[in-house]
Design a protein around this motif. Structure first.
Motif, PDB file in Angstrom:
ATOM      1  N   ILE A 111      67.110  34.080  66.207  1.00  0.00           N
ATOM      2  CA  ILE A 111      65.683  34.346  66.434  1.00  0.00           C
ATOM      3  C   ILE A 111      65.435  35.849  66.394  1.00  0.00           C
ATOM      4  O   ILE A 111      64.483  36.330  65.782  1.00  0.00           O
ATOM      5  N   GLY A 112      66.349  36.586  67.045  1.00  0.00           N
ATOM      6  CA  GLY A 112      66.197  38.029  67.090  1.00  0.00           C
ATOM      7  C   GLY A 112      66.250  38.655  65.712  1.00  0.00           C
ATOM      8  O   GLY A 112      65.456  39.543  65.391  1.00  0.00           O
ATOM      9  N   ALA A 113      67.164  38.163  64.876  1.00  0.00           N
ATOM     10  CA  ALA A 113      67.260  38.701  63.517  1.00  0.00           C
ATOM     11  C   ALA A 113      65.949  38.455  62.772  1.00  0.00           C
ATOM     12  O   ALA A 113      65.451  39.329  62.059  1.00  0.00           O
ATOM     13  N   VAL A 123      62.962  38.075  64.165  1.00  0.00           N
ATOM     14  CA  VAL A 123      61.934  38.942  64.755  1.00  0.00           C
ATOM     15  C   VAL A 123      62.038  40.349  64.185  1.00  0.00           C
ATOM     16  O   VAL A 123      61.036  40.966  63.819  1.00  0.00           O
ATOM     17  N   LEU A 124      63.279  40.868  64.091  1.00  0.00           N
ATOM     18  CA  LEU A 124      63.452  42.245  63.652  1.00  0.00           C
ATOM     19  C   LEU A 124      63.184  42.400  62.161  1.00  0.00           C
ATOM     20  O   LEU A 124      62.707  43.436  61.710  1.00  0.00           O
ATOM     21  N   ARG A 155      61.233  40.438  60.265  1.00  0.00           N
ATOM     22  CA  ARG A 155      59.954  39.883  59.824  1.00  0.00           C
ATOM     23  C   ARG A 155      59.031  40.974  59.272  1.00  0.00           C
ATOM     24  O   ARG A 155      58.957  42.071  59.819  1.00  0.00           O
TER      25      ARG A 155
END
Lengths: 483, 170
Positions: free
Chosen positions: B156-158, B160-161, B163
């Motif tokens: 998810i973090g990847a 978010v970063l 996007r």
């Protein structure tokens, strides 16, 4: 004793609720139309509140003797009152953080933000319950990765991106160093469970144990932002979105203390003389450096960052005391600190929404602009400073008393002197609100409804606990007996 | 005796490749030294009687992870690290502190070697697939599940970063 499947699940029931809530939120996020993303905050609060209800019931059962503490999942986690009380702290901090996040302008409302928050609370719950090295490390990393992402969530703002990167780099370095320590412990003993490590370490030469202990303490020191592992704190606190800062400053710190207390008492009882000396030194340096560096700060978030470093110093005193009273005092302090620090950060969030700045001088005239807000901030500051009638005073009293009881009189005296220094900069903030004038005084301050809830809850909590000091202390004392 | 010789030989290679990985200025060379280092560690696992762990080490780390590494390095065209790093006094300081750490650890270990007996040898064969699978789904099922949560938020973090923030920031 063979545990039933339900007993296994019971030990991590709050975490199961949180995982389900996070999964549900992913689906809701996908279905919710663009204009209604704000409602995700309520979903997150719902998930956290459900987990909190479960935890409260479990804590009541453990406190009332209906349930007995036990270890589940092959000795990975323990279900005891301390683990449950720490979960209450994390979940409360989570709910209050979501409430101040919902209308925080710079934060685009999105499901990922809340999911990361939920998962980090989950990891913290496991940190508090972990009783072996594998679980400890995985829980620490789960919390860490979620928080690095949250700190850098405003990726288009250079300061937030920098905060995320800094937090990440410091985090992975300290966790790698800690991993060396954990590997040494495993190499010496061939065990991963705290209790068996404690037995195996008894026969080992002290310098070897000391080397491993020091390496492990680097990781814990980073989590609780103790000096000299505090360098990331001011920059990350300043750059991260303010609600995230509030969350890191209370929940992540409390989680760090939870693992610190459990690991020291359960895995290193034989090295107690060593770690007591280290903790006392850390406590002294942490509170002194934190307080002295807080004085020149002009930015509210940086001031609160140094203040939170100093507060970690006071909490470390309780651990340095290494007695049931000391541990109870530390848990008591953490509970109170959660409420008062979030109250202070809630005011910072509201003021950032209104003025777009985080400088202390922009609080000028707040007492005329919004008397209620100024009063809430004043209550939080006075309690953080430990002014007598408020509950923050009793928290300090307990840790100092614990230090004296354990023969650390010098540390208690240093703590009292530090509290006086701290009083100065808390009063400077109050002065800006009450004495300084500003041309903006006539403009009202807009406070969103969820943020209003956070303010009411925290300030009412501080005031109510001022009256109910004794029951809270008894609860902390019962939790301390879990170790 | 033969095992001891093999150990010291491999240990020498492991340390040398690790150092070379940090010192070399070319990121592709660094990655390749890391591959070598990971393979040597895999051979250690073989010496310890854990063939399955050794194979996983080669397939996952030396194989999949390093391919991804090299792919990213080449895609970004970042194989050359800039000449001077602006870290002047930090280099000797880091060297001194590192030496102090090694010295301190050695002191701690060598002072009382009697107390530090090896902790019994593991059963041979150690870590065969059946045993690992059984442990993962019984004793260590909670850490195993938490790892999946950890990987999920990393993903998810990847996203978010990485996007695209869109025309007006969504």
């Amino acid at each position: 004793m063979e545990l039933s499947w339900w007993a296994h699940l019971w030990s991590v029931l709050p975490e199961i609720v949180l995982v389900l809530a996070a999964a549900l939120m992913m689906a809701v996020d996908a279905w919710l139309p663009e204009g209604r993303k704000r409602e995700l905050g309520y979903w997150a609060i719902g998930g956290l509140a459900a987990a909190l209800t479960v935890t409260a019931v479990q804590a009541a059962q453990l406190a009332g003797g209906i349930a007995v503490p036990y270890e589940a999942f092959g000795g990975s986690v323990r279900a005891d009152l301390a683990a449950m009380l720490f979960r209450v702290i994390f979940l409360l901090a989570g709910i209050l953080t979501v409430a101040i996040s919902m209308d925080f302008r710079p934060l685009r409302q999105s499901g990922e933000y809340y999911i990361l928050l939920l998962i980090s609370v989950l990891g913290m719950g496991l940190m508090g319950a972990a009783v072996n090295l594998v679980m400890l490390y995985l829980a620490l990393e789960t919390v860490g990765i979620a928080l690095y992402l949250l700190a850098g969530y405003l990726r288009d703002t250079p300061r937030s991106a920098e905060a995320g990167l800094k937090y990440f780099l410091f985090g992975v370095f300290s966790s790698t160093i800690m991993l060396y320590g954990l590997a040494l412990i495993y190499g010496f003993t061939g065990e991963i469970a705290y209790a068996r490590i404690a037995q195996a370490l008894a026969g080992l030469p002290a310098p070897a144990v000391m080397a491993a202990l020091l390496l492990i303490l680097v990781g814990f020191g980073f989590k609780v932002s103790a000096v000299p592992f505090h360098f990331w704190t001011p920059d990350v606190y300043e750059g991260a979105p303010t609600p995230v800062t509030a969350f890191i400053s209370v929940a992540s710190k409390a989680a760090g203390f939870a693992v610190l207390i459990r690991a020291m008492i359960e895995a290193f009882p034989t090295a107690q003389a060593n770690w007591v000396a280290i903790m006392a030194a850390l406590a002294f340096v942490t509170m002194t450096v934190g307080n002295l560096l807080a004085i020149p700060q002009r930015n509210l978030k940086r001031l609160l960052a140094y203040s939170s470093i100093a507060q970690a110093g006071y909490i470390l005193i309780g651990i340095a005391a290494a007695s049931p009273l000391g541990v109870a005092a530390s848990i008591f302090y953490l509970g109170i600190y959660t409420l008062m620090n979030i109250a202070a950060f809630a005011v910072a969030v509201i003021m950032t929404n209104v003025t777009g700045s985080e400088e202390i001088r922009d609080l000028a005239g707040l007492s005329r602009r919004s008397p209620g807000l100024a009063l809430a901030m004043l209550a939080a500051l006075l309690s953080l400073g430990g002014i007598p009638p408020l509950v923050g005073f009793f928290a300090k009293l307990l840790v100092f008393a614990a230090a004296i009881e354990s023969g650390l009189l010098w540390l208690a005296i240093a703590g009292v002197l530090n509290a006086m220094v701290a009083f100065y900069y808390y009063i400077m903030v109050a002065r800006a609100m009450y004495v300084d004038r500003s041309p903006e005084e006539e403009k009202p301050v807009w406070i969103s409804r969820p943020a209003r809830f956070t303010l009411w809850f925290t300030v009412a909590g501080v005031l109510l606990l001022t009256v109910l000091v004794y029951p809270l202390y008894l609860l902390a004392q019962m939790a301390a007996q879990a170790f | 005796m033969g095992e001891l010789i093999a150990f010291y030989l491999l240990a020498g290679i492991a340390v040398a490749t690790a150092l070379a990985m940090v010192i070399t200025r070319n990121a592709v060379h660094s990655a390749l030294f890391l591959v070598l280092n990971l393979v040597v560690v895999a051979v250690f696992y073989l010496l310890l009687g854990a063939p399955f762990v050794a194979m996983v080490q080669i397939a996952v780390y030396a194989g999949a992870v390093m391919v991804l590494f090299l792919f990213v390095i080449m895609m970004l065209g970042a194989e050359r690290v800039g000449g001077t790093t602006g870290l002047r006094w930090q280099v000797p300081l880091a060297g001194a502190l590192g030496a102090a750490l090694i010295g301190g650890t050695l002191f701690a270990f060598l002072r009382a070697p009697a107390g530090l007996a090896p902790v019994g040898s593991p059963p041979v064969p150690f870590g065969d697939p059946a045993a690992i699978g059984e442990r993962l789904l019984t004793t260590y099922v909670l850490p195993f599940e938490i790892t999946s949560v950890l990987l999920l938020i990393a993903m998810i973090g990847a996203v978010v970063l990485a996007r695209d923030s869109g025309p007006e920031g969504k």
